[in-house]
Motif scaffolding. Sequence first.
Motif, PDB file in Angstrom:
ATOM      1  N   HIS A   1       0.840  -1.201   0.000  1.00  0.00           N
ATOM      2  CA  HIS A   1       0.000   0.000   0.000  1.00  0.00           C
ATOM      3  C   HIS A   1       0.872   1.246   0.000  1.00  0.00           C
ATOM      4  CE1 HIS A   1      -2.568   2.976   2.472  1.00  0.00           C
ATOM      5  NE2 HIS A   1      -2.905   3.086   1.198  1.00  0.00           N
ATOM      6  N   SER A   2       0.589   2.189  -0.895  1.00  0.00           N
ATOM      7  CA  SER A   2       1.295   3.472  -0.974  1.00  0.00           C
ATOM      8  C   SER A   2       2.789   3.221  -1.190  1.00  0.00           C
ATOM      9  CB  SER A   2       1.007   4.306   0.276  1.00  0.00           C
ATOM     10  OG  SER A   2       1.410   5.645   0.118  1.00  0.00           O
ATOM     11  N   VAL A   3       3.665   3.735  -0.316  1.00  0.00           N
ATOM     12  CA  VAL A   3       5.094   3.474  -0.511  1.00  0.00           C
ATOM     13  C   VAL A   3       5.386   1.981  -0.422  1.00  0.00           C
ATOM     14  CG1 VAL A   3       5.883   3.656   1.887  1.00  0.00           C
ATOM     15  CG2 VAL A   3       7.385   4.410   0.033  1.00  0.00           C
ATOM     16  N   GLY A   4       4.550   1.249   0.302  1.00  0.00           N
ATOM     17  CA  GLY A   4       4.691  -0.205   0.334  1.00  0.00           C
ATOM     18  C   GLY A   4       4.478  -0.831  -1.030  1.00  0.00           C
ATOM     19  N   GLY A   5       3.694  -0.153  -1.883  1.00  0.00           N
ATOM     20  CA  GLY A   5       3.538  -0.631  -3.255  1.00  0.00           C
ATOM     21  C   GLY A   5       4.813  -0.488  -4.047  1.00  0.00           C
ATOM     22  N   GLY A   6       5.505   0.628  -3.850  1.00  0.00           N
ATOM     23  CA  GLY A   6       6.811   0.784  -4.486  1.00  0.00           C
ATOM     24  C   GLY A   6       7.789  -0.264  -4.007  1.00  0.00           C
ATOM     25  N   MET A   7       7.740  -0.560  -2.717  1.00  0.00           N
ATOM     26  CA  MET A   7       8.602  -1.616  -2.177  1.00  0.00           C
ATOM     27  C   MET A   7       8.236  -2.973  -2.766  1.00  0.00           C
ATOM     28  SD  MET A   7       8.853  -0.478   1.815  1.00  0.00           S
ATOM     29  CE  MET A   7       9.730   1.037   2.265  1.00  0.00           C
ATOM     30  N   ALA A   8       6.945  -3.218  -2.964  1.00  0.00           N
ATOM     31  CA  ALA A   8       6.522  -4.486  -3.558  1.00  0.00           C
ATOM     32  C   ALA A   8       7.107  -4.664  -4.951  1.00  0.00           C
ATOM     33  CB  ALA A   8       4.997  -4.558  -3.600  1.00  0.00           C
ATOM     34  N   VAL A   9       7.081  -3.604  -5.753  1.00  0.00           N
ATOM     35  CA  VAL A   9       7.670  -3.662  -7.097  1.00  0.00           C
ATOM     36  C   VAL A   9       9.169  -3.908  -7.010  1.00  0.00           C
ATOM     37  CG1 VAL A   9       8.158  -2.327  -9.184  1.00  0.00           C
ATOM     38  CG2 VAL A   9       5.886  -2.239  -8.152  1.00  0.00           C
ATOM     39  N   SER A  10       9.854  -3.203  -6.117  1.00  0.00           N
ATOM     40  CA  SER A  10      11.306  -3.368  -5.964  1.00  0.00           C
ATOM     41  C   SER A  10      11.657  -4.772  -5.494  1.00  0.00           C
ATOM     42  CB  SER A  10      11.837  -2.332  -4.970  1.00  0.00           C
ATOM     43  OG  SER A  10      11.673  -1.019  -5.471  1.00  0.00           O
TER      44      SER A  10
END
Length: 274
Positions: free
Chosen positions: A110-119
Amino acid sequence: MSTPAQQTRIATARGHLHVRCWPGAAGGETRSPIVLLHDSLGCTALWRDFPDALARLTGHPVISYDRLGFGLSDAHPGVLGVDFVATEAQDSFGALLDALAIDRFMVFGHSVGGGMAVSIAAAYGMRCQAVITESAQSFVEPLTLDGIRAARDSFAAPGQMQRLEKYHPGKAQWVLDAWVNTWLSPEFRGWNLDAALARLRSPLLAFQGADDEFGSARQPQRIADLAAAPVELVLLPGCGHVPHRESTAQVLERVQHFVAQARLQADSARSSAG
């Protein structure tokens, strides 16, 4: 009926993480866990009853952990680097995989966690069977920064910091500063997910609220345009920054179908390789 979550703590190089696990309901079948990655002011407790509902509906175990400095995890020993989204893959997330002996997995951020998920998906290749993002930032846009400034100012109101302290005991000011100071810093203005998206091999489902105050529809569109893997975009009318709470039924329904398809594709790929 809710299933009680198991709680544990795992060690990382810089401190211990608080982890909660909800068992799946797969009738004895072993399924890859779905790992939840919270937002900039979030923690496991703020997912509320969503992890249990996700586990029961998909049959997959669900794991959530408080990042270092958040929730019930240990305090962060310093400040966030401008590369904190990418480094989560090897730091805390890597420690989680090792401690829980996880081979293949799915990620939901979720939110910045979504960016982390992609990374994370980019870093672990086919070990990651699927990626789900909601309200993920893929680059820094003015709307995001304006939303952060407005949220920062709102914490001057009576009771706001106490509410944050409830979920991040002894760490609330650090949590707020980590979000605001990192995103508003000049060094972070050029941040984006472009390199990670180019290395993505897992199918991705991206949710975006049409009324998200922290990001426009350009955010998931950039993900779809640059990802080297299939991407399904879901724009949710009348929804803001927290789809799993504001549009719960729609999110769960789409995730259930997406996860089932991703599982079949991963199983087929393994069979072909073996």
